[in-house]
Design an enzyme around this catalytic site. Structure first.
Site, PDB file in Angstrom:
ATOM      1  N   HIS A 122       0.928  -1.188  -0.064  1.00 46.76           N
ATOM      2  CA  HIS A 122      -0.008   0.100   0.199  1.00 46.76           C
ATOM      3  C   HIS A 122       0.777   1.151  -0.086  1.00 46.76           C
ATOM      4  CE1 HIS A 122      -3.723  -1.817   2.028  1.00 46.76           C
ATOM      5  NE2 HIS A 122      -3.160  -2.649   1.152  1.00 46.76           N
ATOM      6  N   ARG A 147      -0.580  -0.519  -4.389  1.00 42.79           N
ATOM      7  CA  ARG A 147      -2.082   0.133  -4.392  1.00 42.79           C
ATOM      8  C   ARG A 147      -1.625   1.329  -4.101  1.00 42.79           C
ATOM      9  NH1 ARG A 147      -6.907  -0.546  -0.152  1.00 42.79           N
ATOM     10  NH2 ARG A 147      -5.319   0.787   1.069  1.00 42.79           N
ATOM     11  N   TYR A 159     -10.551   7.747   3.836  1.00 41.31           N
ATOM     12  CA  TYR A 159     -10.145   6.476   4.582  1.00 41.31           C
ATOM     13  C   TYR A 159      -9.033   5.989   3.511  1.00 41.31           C
ATOM     14  CZ  TYR A 159      -9.938   1.214   5.721  1.00 41.31           C
ATOM     15  OH  TYR A 159      -9.667   0.061   5.937  1.00 41.31           O
ATOM     16  N   ASP A 210      -8.223   1.119  -5.155  1.00 37.17           N
ATOM     17  CA  ASP A 210      -9.177   0.732  -4.492  1.00 37.17           C
ATOM     18  C   ASP A 210     -10.299   1.766  -4.505  1.00 37.17           C
ATOM     19  OD1 ASP A 210     -11.015  -0.502  -2.689  1.00 37.17           O
ATOM     20  OD2 ASP A 210      -9.326  -1.060  -1.156  1.00 37.17           O
ATOM     21  N   HIS A 212     -13.260   1.352  -2.985  1.00 39.84           N
ATOM     22  CA  HIS A 212     -13.868   1.249  -1.660  1.00 39.84           C
ATOM     23  C   HIS A 212     -15.362   1.100  -1.651  1.00 39.84           C
ATOM     24  CE1 HIS A 212     -13.326   0.318   2.795  1.00 39.84           C
ATOM     25  NE2 HIS A 212     -12.243  -0.014   2.349  1.00 39.84           N
ATOM     26  N   GLU A 236     -10.279  -1.752  -7.990  1.00 34.89           N
ATOM     27  CA  GLU A 236     -11.012  -2.755  -6.877  1.00 34.89           C
ATOM     28  C   GLU A 236     -12.231  -2.044  -6.281  1.00 34.89           C
ATOM     29  OE1 GLU A 236      -8.285  -3.392  -3.741  1.00 34.89           O
ATOM     30  OE2 GLU A 236      -9.795  -3.943  -2.213  1.00 34.89           O
ATOM     31  N   GLU A 262     -13.721  -8.629  -1.352  1.00 36.78           N
ATOM     32  CA  GLU A 262     -13.271  -8.812  -0.018  1.00 36.78           C
ATOM     33  C   GLU A 262     -14.105  -8.688   1.241  1.00 36.78           C
ATOM     34  OE1 GLU A 262     -10.871  -5.035   0.121  1.00 36.78           O
ATOM     35  OE2 GLU A 262     -12.166  -4.178   1.642  1.00 36.78           O
ATOM     36  N   ARG A 283     -11.406 -11.506  -4.753  1.00 38.37           N
ATOM     37  CA  ARG A 283     -10.638 -11.221  -3.710  1.00 38.37           C
ATOM     38  C   ARG A 283     -11.051 -11.830  -2.310  1.00 38.37           C
ATOM     39  NH1 ARG A 283      -7.582  -7.880  -2.622  1.00 38.37           N
ATOM     40  NH2 ARG A 283      -8.425  -6.367  -1.011  1.00 38.37           N
ATOM     41  N   GLU A 339      -2.581  -9.448  -1.718  1.00 41.57           N
ATOM     42  CA  GLU A 339      -2.507  -8.309  -0.812  1.00 41.57           C
ATOM     43  C   GLU A 339      -1.544  -8.379   0.112  1.00 41.57           C
ATOM     44  OE1 GLU A 339      -6.091  -6.621   0.493  1.00 41.57           O
ATOM     45  OE2 GLU A 339      -4.995  -4.523   0.976  1.00 41.57           O
ATOM     46  N   TRP A 402     -18.413   3.519   2.374  1.00 40.32           N
ATOM     47  CA  TRP A 402     -17.084   4.044   2.701  1.00 40.32           C
ATOM     48  C   TRP A 402     -16.054   2.751   2.052  1.00 40.32           C
ATOM     49  CZ3 TRP A 402     -13.320   1.416   5.498  1.00 40.32           C
ATOM     50  CH2 TRP A 402     -13.793   0.246   6.283  1.00 40.32           C
TER      51      TRP A 402
HETATM   52  C1  GCO Z   1      -8.181  -3.532   1.217  1.00 38.25           C
HETATM   53  C2  GCO Z   1      -9.521  -3.044   2.100  1.00 38.25           C
HETATM   54  C3  GCO Z   1      -9.143  -2.767   3.474  1.00 38.25           C
HETATM   55  C4  GCO Z   1     -10.518  -2.926   4.384  1.00 38.25           C
HETATM   56  C5  GCO Z   1     -10.415  -3.515   5.683  1.00 38.25           C
HETATM   57  C6  GCO Z   1     -11.368  -3.480   6.382  1.00 38.25           C
HETATM   58  O1  GCO Z   1      -8.482  -3.362   0.218  1.00 38.25           O
HETATM   59  O2  GCO Z   1      -7.074  -3.690   1.953  1.00 38.25           O
HETATM   60  O3  GCO Z   1     -10.188  -2.506   1.418  1.00 38.25           O
HETATM   61  O4  GCO Z   1      -8.496  -1.579   3.740  1.00 38.25           O
HETATM   62  O5  GCO Z   1     -11.144  -1.601   4.348  1.00 38.25           O
HETATM   63  O6  GCO Z   1      -9.767  -4.386   5.589  1.00 38.25           O
HETATM   64  O7  GCO Z   1     -11.464  -4.334   7.540  1.00 38.25           O
HETATM   65 MG    MG Z   2     -10.150  -3.076  -0.625  1.00 37.27          MG
END
Ligand code: GCO
Ligand code: MG
Length: 402
Positions: A122, A147, A159, A210, A212, A236, A262, A283, A339, A402
């Site tokens: 990241h 990322r 975030y 991402d 999100h 993502e 995820e 994911r 990741e 979010w």
């Molecule tokens: C990612 C994720 C995380 C999540 C987190 C939630 O791609 O790594 O989006 O940042 O928000 O794991 O618990």
């Molecule tokens: Mg994510």
């Protein structure tokens, strides 16, 4: 062999982690990750009150039967709490089976398909300049895929771009932090980030992003199109994927590769996405998808349709989950990327592990089992702290994804 005891260990060496430890009458033990970020104790209660009493005295070798017993047998199927609890048990049972066989888990799954596992780290900053620098630092650490997230002018606290968003009970604000969102600003700003990154680093580095879950399908299509010149490895979670059909629309408009999953906890969440080849990477991860038994099934199903894997591995997936993922990653014929956002030093110490990171690549190690242990004495020094993920609101106060 019989399951003699199962305990649930909660520790917070930086983040809360819930770990299941299964002890057999022959002295073999196995552990599994059952962490559900921000809802940890719900899984603990589910395990202690409803799962563990049913498993004592059973044969730990019958992993599939235990999985079906916990999934079908509960009547209430699916859901993140249920599936994290099943994952904790399932991962620990695979650990025991592989230890009993004297093999690393990947060997039991069918053996390694590659020498190591590509991972992405990241990089983030509150401005484009900060993010460009952060990407350079990650590249210097060896990462080949990064990322990249950046703050947006006019929006404080996005975030994953600046200050850590997690609120813990140690902090004065023990309730979820409130962040602000504006999709129009984000859609204009994000392509500029990737233009700057390609200017600075060229096209040899893999870049990921991402979103999100914050966009509508047509907004996601616009972003995918605008990012095309910058050749992302993936975009993502472009939309909240309760509505799998949304991806049909996104797909029609862009060739930017798409990743999702995820927050999925079963193959049913992704069935249409995979069958219609609407995404490029799935994911799902060991802890949220019901352990290696279920994740292997999802990976195999995805392989049939040419969809590759990209397991979630943020730092709220414990090193035990990462260890389990890495064995599946090393085996899966359709592996894509893993990741890996790193852990605090205390987390590495609480969970001694055979897996290793070097030159942007991970390897699960060759120890029998999944190769991750827990130091219970050390774990006890980091007690649970109530913690929340943030929430997101539009300027007029509307609660947003979010
Ligand atoms: C990612 C994720 C995380 C999540 C987190 C939630 O791609 O790594 O989006 O940042 O928000 O794991 O618990
Ligand atoms: Mg994510």
């Amino acid at each position: 062999m019989k399951i003699q005891d199962i305990k649930v260990i909660v520790t917070c060496p930086g983040r809360n982690f819930v770990t299941v430890k299964i002890v057999t009458d022959e002295g073999l033990t196995g552990i599994g990750d059952a962490t559900l970020n921000g809802r940890e104790l719900a899984v603990v209660a589910y395990l202690e009150e409803h799962v563990i009493p049913c498993l004592l005295g059973r044969d730990p070798a019958r992993i599939e039967d235990v999985w079906q017993y916990l999934y079908r047998g509960a009547y209430w199927r699916r859901g993140p709490v249920t599936m994290a609890a099943i994952a904790g048990i399932d991962t620990a049972l695979w650990d025991i089976k592989a230890k009993a066989a004297g093999m690393p888990l990947y060997d039991l799954l069918g053996g390694a398909s590659r020498e190591h596992v590509l991972c992405y780290g990241h990089a983030q900053g509150t401005t484009i300049e900060e993010t460009v620098e952060a990407v350079g630092r990650r590249q210097a650490e060896g990462y080949r895929a990064i990322r990249s997230q950046s703050g947006i002018p006019g929006l404080p606290n996005v975030y994953g771009t600046g200050a850590f968003s997690l609120s813990t009970s140690a902090a004065t604000d023990a309730l979820p932090r409130e962040e602000a969102w504006d999709t129009a600003k984000y859609l204009v700003h994000t392509p500029k980030l990737f233009a700057a990154l390609r200017d600075a680093y060229g096209f040899d580095l893999h870049l990921l992003h991402d979103a999100h879950h914050r966009l509508t399908p047509i907004e996601a299509a616009r972003l995918g199109k605008d990012l095309e010149p910058h050749r992302l490895f993936w975009l993502e979670d472009a939309v909240a994927a309760e509505h799998q059909e949304s991806f049909r629309l996104i797909r029609r408009h862009t060739v930017t590769p798409l990743a999702v999953g995820e927050v999925f906890n079963t193959i049913w969440d992704a069935r249409l996405l995979i069958e219609e080849q609407l995404v490029d990477y799935i994911r799902t991860t060991a802890v949220h998808a019901g352990g290696p038994t279920a994740l292997r099934r999802i990976m195999d199903f995805a392989a049939v349709y040419g969809v590759r894997t990209g397991c979630h591995g943020a730092m709220d997936m414990s090193p035990v989950c990462l260890g389990a993922n890495l064995h599946l990653d090393l085996w899966a014929p359709n592996f894509g990327i893993q990741e890996y956002s790193g852990y605090t030093d205390a987390t590495h110490e609480v969970f001694p592990h055979a897996w290793s990171f070097a030159d942007g690549l991970l390897h699960p190690g060759d120890r029998p089992g999944h190769g991750v242990e827990i130091d219970e004495t050390l774990a006890a020094r980091y007690p649970y702290e109530r913690a929340y993920l943030p929430v997101n609101r539009l300027a007029d106060g509307t609660l947003w994804h979010w």
